[in-house]
Design an enzyme around this catalytic site. Sequence first.
Site, PDB file in Angstrom:
ATOM      1  N   ASP A 167       1.099  -1.452  -0.343  1.00 47.59           N
ATOM      2  CA  ASP A 167       0.353   0.414  -0.165  1.00 47.59           C
ATOM      3  C   ASP A 167       0.888   1.222   0.381  1.00 47.59           C
ATOM      4  O   ASP A 167       1.592   1.405   0.870  1.00 47.59           O
ATOM      5  CB  ASP A 167      -0.947  -0.441   1.208  1.00 47.59           C
ATOM      6  CG  ASP A 167      -1.627   1.116   1.380  1.00 47.59           C
ATOM      7  OD1 ASP A 167      -1.931   2.256   0.851  1.00 47.59           O
ATOM      8  OD2 ASP A 167      -2.259   1.686   2.526  1.00 47.59           O
ATOM      9  N   PHE A 168       0.421   1.651  -1.329  1.00 56.42           N
ATOM     10  CA  PHE A 168       1.888   2.851  -1.051  1.00 56.42           C
ATOM     11  C   PHE A 168       1.589   4.081   0.027  1.00 56.42           C
ATOM     12  O   PHE A 168       2.842   5.614   0.041  1.00 56.42           O
ATOM     13  CB  PHE A 168       1.666   4.025  -2.494  1.00 56.42           C
ATOM     14  CG  PHE A 168       0.536   3.960  -2.987  1.00 56.42           C
ATOM     15  CD1 PHE A 168      -0.434   4.534  -3.088  1.00 56.42           C
ATOM     16  CD2 PHE A 168       0.213   3.653  -4.170  1.00 56.42           C
ATOM     17  CE1 PHE A 168      -0.992   4.355  -3.584  1.00 56.42           C
ATOM     18  CE2 PHE A 168      -0.423   3.809  -5.721  1.00 56.42           C
ATOM     19  CZ  PHE A 168      -2.036   4.359  -4.400  1.00 56.42           C
ATOM     20  N   HIS A 192      -2.541  11.287 -10.216  1.00 58.10           N
ATOM     21  CA  HIS A 192      -3.809  11.975 -10.608  1.00 58.10           C
ATOM     22  C   HIS A 192      -5.390  11.635 -10.261  1.00 58.10           C
ATOM     23  O   HIS A 192      -6.244  11.943  -9.911  1.00 58.10           O
ATOM     24  CB  HIS A 192      -4.138  12.335 -12.184  1.00 58.10           C
ATOM     25  CG  HIS A 192      -4.769  11.180 -12.627  1.00 58.10           C
ATOM     26  ND1 HIS A 192      -5.081  11.126 -14.023  1.00 58.10           N
ATOM     27  CD2 HIS A 192      -5.019   9.281 -12.352  1.00 58.10           C
ATOM     28  CE1 HIS A 192      -5.330   9.408 -14.568  1.00 58.10           C
ATOM     29  NE2 HIS A 192      -5.335   8.368 -13.802  1.00 58.10           N
TER      30      HIS A 192
HETATM   31  C1  LIG Z   1      -5.184   4.376 -12.475  1.00 53.02           C
HETATM   32  S1  LIG Z   1      -4.031   2.960 -12.512  1.00 53.02           S
HETATM   33  C2  LIG Z   1      -2.439   3.338 -13.474  1.00 53.02           C
HETATM   34  C3  LIG Z   1      -2.331   1.965 -13.498  1.00 53.02           C
HETATM   35  C4  LIG Z   1      -0.445   1.912 -14.305  1.00 53.02           C
HETATM   36  N1  LIG Z   1       0.480   2.323 -13.121  1.00 53.02           N
HETATM   37  C5  LIG Z   1      -0.708   2.454 -15.817  1.00 53.02           C
HETATM   38  O1  LIG Z   1      -0.620   3.362 -16.412  1.00 53.02           O
HETATM   39  O2  LIG Z   1      -1.973   1.330 -17.067  1.00 53.02           O
HETATM   40  C6  LIG Z   1      -3.908   3.121 -10.487  1.00 53.02           C
HETATM   41  C7  LIG Z   1      -3.028   2.346 -10.119  1.00 53.02           C
HETATM   42  O3  LIG Z   1      -2.291   2.119  -8.765  1.00 53.02           O
HETATM   43  C8  LIG Z   1      -2.901   1.596  -8.237  1.00 53.02           C
HETATM   44  N2  LIG Z   1      -3.750   1.006  -6.626  1.00 53.02           N
HETATM   45  C9  LIG Z   1      -4.402   1.855  -5.811  1.00 53.02           C
HETATM   46  N3  LIG Z   1      -4.615   2.794  -4.579  1.00 53.02           N
HETATM   47  C10 LIG Z   1      -3.331   1.734  -3.996  1.00 53.02           C
HETATM   48  C11 LIG Z   1      -1.710   1.554  -2.480  1.00 53.02           C
HETATM   49  N4  LIG Z   1      -2.839   1.854  -2.144  1.00 53.02           N
HETATM   50  N5  LIG Z   1      -0.977   1.229  -2.922  1.00 53.02           N
HETATM   51  C12 LIG Z   1      -0.669   0.484  -4.288  1.00 53.02           C
HETATM   52  N6  LIG Z   1      -1.118   0.547  -5.667  1.00 53.02           N
HETATM   53  C13 LIG Z   1      -2.363   1.188  -5.395  1.00 53.02           C
HETATM   54  C14 LIG Z   1      -4.142   0.868  -8.107  1.00 53.02           C
HETATM   55  O4  LIG Z   1      -4.482  -0.713  -8.209  1.00 53.02           O
HETATM   56  C15 LIG Z   1      -3.674   0.660  -9.657  1.00 53.02           C
HETATM   57  O5  LIG Z   1      -3.353  -0.587 -10.633  1.00 53.02           O
END
Ligand SMILES: C[S@@+](CC[C@H](N)C(=O)[O-])C[C@H]1O[C@@H](n2cnc3c(N)ncnc32)[C@H](O)[C@@H]1O
Length: 328
Positions: free
Chosen positions: A217-218, A236
């Site tokens: 979890d980032f 974004h």
């Molecule tokens: C809009 S997508 C972008 C995916 C990828 N970077 C791309 O360009 O296709 C956002 C990504 O953030 C991840 N994400 C959301 N919340 C997160 C969290 N708390 N920790 C890690 N990753 C997370 C989602 O699972 C998703 O894969």
Amino acid sequence: MKFVTGAWVAQAISVAAKLGIPDLLAAGARTAADLAAQTNCHPRSLYRLLRALTTIGVFEELADEQFQLTPLAELLRTDSPHSLRYAAIMLGENHHYGAWGHLLGAVQSGGIAFDETFGVPVFKYFDSHPEAARVFNHAMTELSSNVHIAVVDAYDFTPFETIVDIGGGHGALLSAILRANPKLRGVLFDQPAVVEGAEPHLAARGVADRCHTAPGDFFQAVPEGGDAYVLATVIHDWTDDQSVEILRNIRRAIRPNGRLLLVEQVLKGPNAEDFGKFADLNMLVMTGGGERTEEEFRQLYERAGFELLRVIPTRSSSAIIEGAPVAT
Ligand SMILES: C[S@@+](CC[C@H](N)C(=O)[O-])C[C@H]1O[C@@H](n2cnc3c(N)ncnc32)[C@H](O)[C@@H]1O
């Protein structure tokens, strides 16, 4: 009228894509009745859907209620190199379309339309709706593939040893970067359920031996020791405060001479033709995040302990916003 009925058009395209009609027409023209039999649809209603779509260049109607593909319909085939099939499906699905139906509430309250509609944030919703999550992940892979090619072309990754893709989904961007830079190693970081689905993709792209996945979890922590941290269309999704939290976790993990690379749309000035400004509205509806100007990125970087070095345009609508950690 074209603009005010835009929602009808999006829904009609989404339904045709979901039924897989463009895939069924790949081998040649077929009648609406034949397509209806294969997709379990009502023949006359399916005919009316396809007939309407011919008016915007998606499908062409031939004699005897037969339909064939057009260049636009080709984009809705699953195996088209620039496929938008899952993006089209996603934009018509309840979790997306339903949330847009609450745009008014979001504009009035400043809240997030998705959360007001479904009672939970979108990524939490995906945890309990695997089919919606599957469509979303496919749509992201499709929508970002052109951006990924453009990023690999626009940026020199050769000075780095280890690149960490934060929120990297199924690893499409990371794979493209690793394939173009054979000495580079990669770490794919995303939520546990997402990276679980990524392994076969990394293997299929031939980079599994130079890349490992890291679930997490980032908002808690990110993998340490990388010298380039890439976040493509991640920031974004989040508010300024949330974005700063994510970036500060990267600041803690990054090597002193490392680089932060955000891949995002950078909004243009007033009145400019700019798809990013509608993409920004989509963020208001779906996640509460938003697209930003260069100055807004600069402020985020400063708050998180980075200096914005330069904005590198790419052949896609996204740019690379390069930053370096500021020594403390
Ligand atoms: C809009 S997508 C972008 C995916 C990828 N970077 C791309 O360009 O296709 C956002 C990504 O953030 C991840 N994400 C959301 N919340 C997160 C969290 N708390 N920790 C890690 N990753 C997370 C989602 O699972 C998703 O894969």
